[in-house]
Design an enzyme around this catalytic site. Structure first.
Site, PDB file in Angstrom:
ATOM      1  NE  ARG A  42      -8.237 -30.054 -33.392  1.00 49.12           N
ATOM      2  CZ  ARG A  42      -8.550 -28.786 -33.116  1.00 49.12           C
ATOM      3  NH1 ARG A  42      -7.626 -27.936 -32.732  1.00 49.12           N
ATOM      4  NH2 ARG A  42      -9.801 -28.377 -33.215  1.00 49.12           N
ATOM      5  CE  LYS A  69     -16.873 -25.133 -28.708  1.00 50.17           C
ATOM      6  NZ  LYS A  69     -16.687 -24.171 -29.797  1.00 50.17           N
ATOM      7  CE1 TYR A  99     -16.016 -22.369 -26.500  1.00 51.19           C
ATOM      8  CE2 TYR A  99     -15.940 -20.116 -27.302  1.00 51.19           C
ATOM      9  CZ  TYR A  99     -15.965 -21.473 -27.550  1.00 51.19           C
ATOM     10  OH  TYR A  99     -15.941 -21.926 -28.850  1.00 51.19           O
ATOM     11  CG  ASP A 114     -17.858 -24.891 -33.162  1.00 50.65           C
ATOM     12  OD1 ASP A 114     -18.564 -24.121 -33.852  1.00 50.65           O
ATOM     13  OD2 ASP A 114     -17.115 -24.481 -32.261  1.00 50.65           O
ATOM     14  CG  ASP A 115     -13.014 -28.042 -33.468  1.00 47.91           C
ATOM     15  OD1 ASP A 115     -12.786 -27.108 -32.694  1.00 47.91           O
ATOM     16  OD2 ASP A 115     -13.383 -29.167 -33.088  1.00 47.91           O
ATOM     17  CD  GLU A 167     -16.085 -27.870 -30.098  1.00 51.10           C
ATOM     18  OE1 GLU A 167     -15.127 -27.095 -30.255  1.00 51.10           O
ATOM     19  OE2 GLU A 167     -17.170 -27.724 -30.697  1.00 51.10           O
ATOM     20  CG  ASP A 168     -11.801 -29.170 -29.098  1.00 51.71           C
ATOM     21  OD1 ASP A 168     -11.856 -28.496 -30.142  1.00 51.71           O
ATOM     22  OD2 ASP A 168     -11.698 -28.657 -27.979  1.00 51.71           O
ATOM     23  CG  ASN A 181      -8.795 -19.808 -29.142  1.00 50.84           C
ATOM     24  OD1 ASN A 181      -8.534 -18.668 -28.809  1.00 50.84           O
ATOM     25  ND2 ASN A 181      -9.865 -20.126 -29.861  1.00 50.84           N
TER      26      ASN A 181
END
Length: 566
Positions: A151, A169, A98, A264-265, A241-242, A406
């Protein structure tokens, strides 16, 4: 590629499917029945010995990317062994599978590619998404993690290379919460990329075209969502996600009342950050409602965290307006205020304030607003400078400093900088892991990692087991409170704001239980009969890494003899 890695790569590409499930742990009978006797050395090896070899090989490696390649190779060849080792050494290996190493793996995805691990759906597949889902070998999927790669962490647009994120994930879905791996499906939606480097890279594996931002993109996402529900059921969890900021917010608004989905972001990051603030208030003895929070960054993470903080403050008695007055944001264009020249989007407008005076830098914002907490989620690097940290220490006896961006090189400051400049008085958390910090007087502080992995596996487990159709933000508020409760007083005294990652399996199961209790109590669950002992139910359902026997069932027919009649 190192010689050892090269050897393991060659072995993995030539091994057959049967020998890839148990390795040398197949019994003699299993080898004979499966027709693989002689294809393995004669020793029947226990999983304990296999794990020992796995761990020994890992310890020989120093390069994180090499470790990632090795780990993913083991996952392909022996899934249960992979999860056993990951679960037993989760604190050491989570940064490999991860963040931060998964980000490096994504940038190199086409160069280290060995075997596809999920579904790749491109803009050219419009009208045929369901048939692509039908190609996936598992027919009973409960959880999907999907990205369009725009992203990826703080690395930007990686297009098709973003597949590493859903894979990582879902590894944690299983390792942390016990969701069965075959129930998980990673997906990349490939609509092109605006990354010039990738468009010129001969090893890039996606579409060589600019990112499609037309109606065709929305139509593809719509078709994907409909196809998932049509194939796997209305309660299939779909985690976004992203995605880029604009798409992340609008898809969350568009789909949250129609599908079982979350981002999740936005929501996972919000929950883990709020949990850190709840832990910090225990250390300070100052209620959440008395804090002022200044964000560095005003994108999906900042807005998600801010909204959940407001919800938590309202639960404690403030009005929505009063709670929002305590939240400030600073982005690349300066402080979010009503009269600034740069246009703000609709998601930011609720956090606009009257200008407090001349603010030209983030340091000016700290000195003017006098926050009790600063939260960095801009992904722009070390902007919590020495002067910013020093100012926070001057304004607060126990300043709260969260450097959550991150990967590690995008963090706003290091743990060592935060603890040293504040003489150990700060309450610090980061997005990527940092080592313990020893000050000159001998005091040792263990920085907390505000990792979404504390939240999303447990929430997902509860949602899957409860048959939730729509996930509201209060689910993430409950998860945050449960996570904060898992932190002991001793751990808090060590500088931690989160439980040790080595305890993440237990933390995730506790969150799953608490969220299950919440969704059934609020009428949000649709799977009946409702388990009376939810704790026992969650733990009994959690997947384990023991090998299944591949021998056929045998039994006797009572009263029947196959001996010759005399």
């Amino acid at each position: 590629m190192q010689p050892l890695t090269q050897c393991l790569f060659l072995f993995s590409t030539h091994s057959c499917n049967y020998t890839c499930t148990h390795g040398m742990a197949f019994t003699l009978q299993e080898r004979q029945i499966l027709g693989i006797h002689g294809m393995l050395p004669p020793k029947v090896e226990s999983q304990d010995i296999q794990a020992m070899r796995f761990q020994k090989n890992l310890k020989k490696m120093t390069d994180p990317l090499e470790k990632y390649i090795y780990l993913m190779g083991i996952q392909e060849r022996n899934e249960r062994l992979f999860y056993r080792v990951l679960m037993e050494d989760i604190e050491e290996l989570m940064p490999i599978v991860y963040t931060p190493t998964v980000g490096l793996a994504c940038t190199q995805y086409g160069h280290i590619f060995r075997k596809p691990k999920g579904l790749f759906i491109s803009i050219l597949d419009r009208g045929h998404v369901r048939s692509i889902l039908d190609n996936w070998p598992e027919t009973s999927v409960a959880a999907v993690v999907v990205t369009d790669g725009e992203r990826i962490l703080g690395l930007g647009d990686l297009g098709c290379y973003g597949m590493g994120i859903p894979v990582g994930k879902l590894c944690l879905y299983t390792a942390c919460a016990g969701i069965r791996p075959e129930k998980c499906l990673p997906v990349v939606i490939d609509v092109g990329t605006d990354n010039e480097t990738l468009l010129k890279d001969p090893f890039y594996m996606g579409l060589y075209q600019r990112r499609d931002r037309s109606q065709a993109y929305d139509d593809l996402i719509d078709e994907f969502m409909e196809a998932v529900v049509e194939k796997y059921g209305q309660d299939t969890l779909i985690q976004f996600e992203d995605f880029g900021n604009h798409n992340a917010f609008r898809f969350l608004r568009k789909y949250r009342e129609k599908y079982c989905t979350f981002n999740d972001d936005i929501q996972g990051t919000a929950s883990v950050a709020l949990a850190g603030l709840l832990a910090a208030q225990r250390a300070i003895g100052k209620p959440l409602t008395e804090h002022r929070v200044l964000f560095l960054g005003a994108g999906e993470a900042a807005l998600g965290i801010a909204s959940l903080i407001v919800m938590a403050m309202m639960e404690l008695g403030l009005t929505q307006a009063e709670a929002r007055e305590k939240i400030w944001m600073y982005d690349a264009h300066g402080l979010l205020v009503k009269d600034r020249a740069h246009k703000t989007d609709a998601n930011q407008e609720v956090f606009l304030h009257d200008s407090p005076g001349t603010v030209q830098t983030f340091l000016d914002a700290v000195n003017t607003i006098k926050p009790t907490a600063i939260i960095g989620v801009a992904g722009a690097g070390p902007l919590f400078t020495h002067d910013v940290i020093k100012a926070m220490g001057s304004l607060n006896e126990r300043p709260i400093i969260f450097a959550l961006s991150n990967p590690t090189n995008k963090a706003e400051c290091t743990a060592e900088e935060a603890y040293t400049i504040t003489n150990g008085r700060c309450l610090f958390a980061s997005g990527s892991p940092f080592d313990a910090v020893t000050l000159s007087d001998g005091r040792v502080f263990i920085p907390g990692q505000g990792n979404n992995a504390y939240i999303f596996p447990g929430v997902a487990m509860a949602v899957v087991l409860s048959g939730v159709r729509h996930i509201c933000d209060t689910v993430f508020l409950e998860a945050a409170k449960t996570l904060a409760e898992q932190l002991s007083d001793k751990e808090l005294a060590e500088g931690r704001l989160y439980p040790p990652l080595s305890n993440i399996r237990e933390v995730s199961l506790q969150i799953a239980v608490k969220v299950m209790e919440f969704v059934y109590a609020k009428g949000m669950a649709f799977r009946y009969p409702e388990p009376l002992d939810k704790n026992g139910f969650v733990r009994a359902t959690a997947w384990n890494t023991d090998y299944d026997s591949l021998l056929p069932d045998t039994y006797d027919w009572p009263g029947v003899s196959f001996s010759p009649i005399k």
